[in-house]
Design a protein around this motif. Structure first.
Motif, PDB file in Angstrom:
ATOM      1  N   PHE A  71     -32.061  -1.841  13.629  1.00  0.00           N
ATOM      2  CA  PHE A  71     -30.691  -1.693  13.158  1.00  0.00           C
ATOM      3  C   PHE A  71     -30.529  -0.398  12.367  1.00  0.00           C
ATOM      4  O   PHE A  71     -31.507   0.176  11.883  1.00  0.00           O
ATOM      5  CB  PHE A  71     -30.295  -2.892  12.286  1.00  0.00           C
ATOM      6  CG  PHE A  71     -30.332  -4.198  13.022  1.00  0.00           C
ATOM      7  CD1 PHE A  71     -29.360  -4.525  13.954  1.00  0.00           C
ATOM      8  CD2 PHE A  71     -31.344  -5.123  12.777  1.00  0.00           C
ATOM      9  CE1 PHE A  71     -29.384  -5.722  14.632  1.00  0.00           C
ATOM     10  CE2 PHE A  71     -31.377  -6.327  13.452  1.00  0.00           C
ATOM     11  CZ  PHE A  71     -30.403  -6.640  14.380  1.00  0.00           C
ATOM     12  N   SER A  72     -29.279   0.014  12.207  1.00  0.00           N
ATOM     13  CA  SER A  72     -28.989   1.263  11.492  1.00  0.00           C
ATOM     14  C   SER A  72     -29.342   1.197  10.010  1.00  0.00           C
ATOM     15  O   SER A  72     -29.520   2.226   9.376  1.00  0.00           O
ATOM     16  CB  SER A  72     -27.514   1.639  11.653  1.00  0.00           C
ATOM     17  OG  SER A  72     -26.691   0.622  11.129  1.00  0.00           O
ATOM     18  N   ASN A  73     -29.469  -0.015   9.453  1.00  0.00           N
ATOM     19  CA  ASN A  73     -29.845  -0.129   8.044  1.00  0.00           C
ATOM     20  C   ASN A  73     -31.362  -0.055   7.849  1.00  0.00           C
ATOM     21  O   ASN A  73     -31.865  -0.234   6.751  1.00  0.00           O
ATOM     22  CB  ASN A  73     -29.289  -1.414   7.429  1.00  0.00           C
ATOM     23  CG  ASN A  73     -29.840  -2.667   8.063  1.00  0.00           C
ATOM     24  OD1 ASN A  73     -30.713  -2.614   8.931  1.00  0.00           O
ATOM     25  ND2 ASN A  73     -29.329  -3.809   7.642  1.00  0.00           N
ATOM     26  N   GLY A  74     -32.108   0.163   8.945  1.00  0.00           N
ATOM     27  CA  GLY A  74     -33.557   0.308   8.867  1.00  0.00           C
ATOM     28  C   GLY A  74     -34.334  -0.964   9.134  1.00  0.00           C
ATOM     29  O   GLY A  74     -35.545  -0.916   9.298  1.00  0.00           O
ATOM     30  N   SER A  75     -33.662  -2.102   9.186  1.00  0.00           N
ATOM     31  CA  SER A  75     -34.378  -3.360   9.428  1.00  0.00           C
ATOM     32  C   SER A  75     -34.667  -3.518  10.918  1.00  0.00           C
ATOM     33  O   SER A  75     -33.990  -2.949  11.774  1.00  0.00           O
ATOM     34  CB  SER A  75     -33.571  -4.553   8.901  1.00  0.00           C
ATOM     35  OG  SER A  75     -32.373  -4.707   9.622  1.00  0.00           O
ATOM     36  N   GLU A  76     -35.690  -4.299  11.193  1.00  0.00           N
ATOM     37  CA  GLU A  76     -36.103  -4.598  12.560  1.00  0.00           C
ATOM     38  C   GLU A  76     -36.364  -6.083  12.660  1.00  0.00           C
ATOM     39  O   GLU A  76     -36.793  -6.715  11.692  1.00  0.00           O
ATOM     40  CB  GLU A  76     -37.372  -3.835  12.916  1.00  0.00           C
ATOM     41  CG  GLU A  76     -37.236  -2.344  12.828  1.00  0.00           C
ATOM     42  CD  GLU A  76     -38.545  -1.613  13.081  1.00  0.00           C
ATOM     43  OE1 GLU A  76     -39.467  -2.227  13.661  1.00  0.00           O
ATOM     44  OE2 GLU A  76     -38.638  -0.445  12.699  1.00  0.00           O
ATOM     45  N   LYS A  77     -36.097  -6.664  13.845  1.00  0.00           N
ATOM     46  CA  LYS A  77     -36.397  -8.080  14.052  1.00  0.00           C
ATOM     47  C   LYS A  77     -36.613  -8.332  15.525  1.00  0.00           C
ATOM     48  O   LYS A  77     -36.207  -7.539  16.370  1.00  0.00           O
ATOM     49  CB  LYS A  77     -35.295  -8.968  13.489  1.00  0.00           C
ATOM     50  CG  LYS A  77     -34.025  -9.035  14.295  1.00  0.00           C
ATOM     51  CD  LYS A  77     -33.047 -10.037  13.678  1.00  0.00           C
ATOM     52  CE  LYS A  77     -31.960 -10.374  14.665  1.00  0.00           C
ATOM     53  NZ  LYS A  77     -32.068 -11.671  15.254  1.00  0.00           N
ATOM     54  N   ILE A  78     -37.243  -9.456  15.809  1.00  0.00           N
ATOM     55  CA  ILE A  78     -37.448  -9.843  17.191  1.00  0.00           C
ATOM     56  C   ILE A  78     -36.084 -10.088  17.826  1.00  0.00           C
ATOM     57  O   ILE A  78     -35.163 -10.575  17.186  1.00  0.00           O
ATOM     58  CB  ILE A  78     -38.366 -11.082  17.283  1.00  0.00           C
ATOM     59  CG1 ILE A  78     -38.827 -11.297  18.712  1.00  0.00           C
ATOM     60  CG2 ILE A  78     -37.679 -12.312  16.742  1.00  0.00           C
ATOM     61  CD1 ILE A  78     -39.978 -12.269  18.843  1.00  0.00           C
ATOM     62  N   MET A  79     -35.948  -9.697  19.080  1.00  0.00           N
ATOM     63  CA  MET A  79     -34.653  -9.801  19.745  1.00  0.00           C
ATOM     64  C   MET A  79     -34.481 -11.207  20.304  1.00  0.00           C
ATOM     65  O   MET A  79     -35.082 -11.566  21.315  1.00  0.00           O
ATOM     66  CB  MET A  79     -34.522  -8.762  20.849  1.00  0.00           C
ATOM     67  CG  MET A  79     -33.110  -8.628  21.354  1.00  0.00           C
ATOM     68  SD  MET A  79     -32.832  -7.112  22.243  1.00  0.00           S
ATOM     69  CE  MET A  79     -33.086  -7.674  23.893  1.00  0.00           C
ATOM     70  N   GLU A  80     -33.662 -12.017  19.621  1.00  0.00           N
ATOM     71  CA  GLU A  80     -33.387 -13.387  20.049  1.00  0.00           C
ATOM     72  C   GLU A  80     -32.080 -13.480  20.808  1.00  0.00           C
ATOM     73  O   GLU A  80     -31.798 -14.453  21.470  1.00  0.00           O
ATOM     74  CB  GLU A  80     -33.324 -14.302  18.821  1.00  0.00           C
ATOM     75  CG  GLU A  80     -34.602 -14.309  18.026  1.00  0.00           C
ATOM     76  CD  GLU A  80     -34.412 -14.754  16.599  1.00  0.00           C
ATOM     77  OE1 GLU A  80     -33.294 -14.592  16.063  1.00  0.00           O
ATOM     78  OE2 GLU A  80     -35.387 -15.253  16.022  1.00  0.00           O
ATOM     79  N   THR A  81     -31.254 -12.460  20.670  1.00  0.00           N
ATOM     80  CA  THR A  81     -29.936 -12.395  21.287  1.00  0.00           C
ATOM     81  C   THR A  81     -29.894 -11.145  22.155  1.00  0.00           C
ATOM     82  O   THR A  81     -30.443 -10.119  21.759  1.00  0.00           O
ATOM     83  CB  THR A  81     -28.856 -12.307  20.188  1.00  0.00           C
ATOM     84  OG1 THR A  81     -29.018 -13.412  19.301  1.00  0.00           O
ATOM     85  CG2 THR A  81     -27.473 -12.337  20.759  1.00  0.00           C
ATOM     86  N   PRO A  82     -29.276 -11.194  23.308  1.00  0.00           N
ATOM     87  CA  PRO A  82     -29.238 -10.003  24.174  1.00  0.00           C
ATOM     88  C   PRO A  82     -28.332  -8.904  23.620  1.00  0.00           C
ATOM     89  O   PRO A  82     -27.228  -8.680  24.098  1.00  0.00           O
ATOM     90  CB  PRO A  82     -28.724 -10.549  25.509  1.00  0.00           C
ATOM     91  CG  PRO A  82     -27.970 -11.781  25.171  1.00  0.00           C
ATOM     92  CD  PRO A  82     -28.629 -12.340  23.940  1.00  0.00           C
ATOM     93  N   TYR A  83     -28.800  -8.239  22.581  1.00  0.00           N
ATOM     94  CA  TYR A  83     -28.072  -7.111  22.020  1.00  0.00           C
ATOM     95  C   TYR A  83     -28.146  -5.927  22.981  1.00  0.00           C
ATOM     96  O   TYR A  83     -29.038  -5.842  23.815  1.00  0.00           O
ATOM     97  CB  TYR A  83     -28.680  -6.669  20.685  1.00  0.00           C
ATOM     98  CG  TYR A  83     -28.617  -7.676  19.566  1.00  0.00           C
ATOM     99  CD1 TYR A  83     -27.408  -8.199  19.145  1.00  0.00           C
ATOM    100  CD2 TYR A  83     -29.769  -8.081  18.910  1.00  0.00           C
ATOM    101  CE1 TYR A  83     -27.342  -9.099  18.100  1.00  0.00           C
ATOM    102  CE2 TYR A  83     -29.720  -8.978  17.862  1.00  0.00           C
ATOM    103  CZ  TYR A  83     -28.505  -9.490  17.464  1.00  0.00           C
ATOM    104  OH  TYR A  83     -28.452 -10.384  16.432  1.00  0.00           O
TER     105      TYR A  83
END
Length: 122
Positions: A71-83
């Motif tokens: 994300f633009s705020n620098g956070s990262e996470k596993i993709m659970e939703t088809p972004y």
């Protein structure tokens, strides 16, 4: 050298008591977490406060090649939703709905439903 290790009777009793207490603590911890896992998961989902934009989607080789989103705020996470790259994400603290702004459309993503689908919530 003699490497035979034997415990006398006076040493066995404290070790047995320690083992029983440790076993009970582990048992009750596992029971508590299993019994309250649904409430704990809901609480964690409701704490999320995210207002950001998807800037990158990549395969994380350090995490068994799972897709991750940055994300633009620098956070990262596993993709659970088809972004998709360029999606704007809005999720208020205390709400289970995450809004995905993509082009001219708004996609409602209920995080409780995602958790149920993934069998995290019962």
């Amino acid at each position: 050298m003699d490497n035979n290790f034997e415990l006398d009777k006076s040493s066995k009793k404290p070790l047995l008591i320690f083992g029983l207490i440790f076993g009970l603590i582990v048992f009750f911890t596992v029971f508590y977490l299993n019994y309250n896992s649904t409430d704990l998961t809901k609480e964690q989902l409701l704490k999320i406060n995210r207002h950001t934009k998807v800037i990158e989607i990549y395969i994380n080789k350090n995490e068994h090649n799972f897709p991750y989103v940055k994300f633009s705020n620098g956070s990262e996470k596993i993709m659970e939703t088809p972004y998709e790259i360029g999606d704007s994400i809005s999720k208020k603290k205390g709400d289970s709905i995450e809004y995905i702004f993509r082009g001219d459309s708004i996609i409602k993503n209920n995080l409780f439903e995602v958790a149920r689908r993934d069998k995290i919530l019962k």
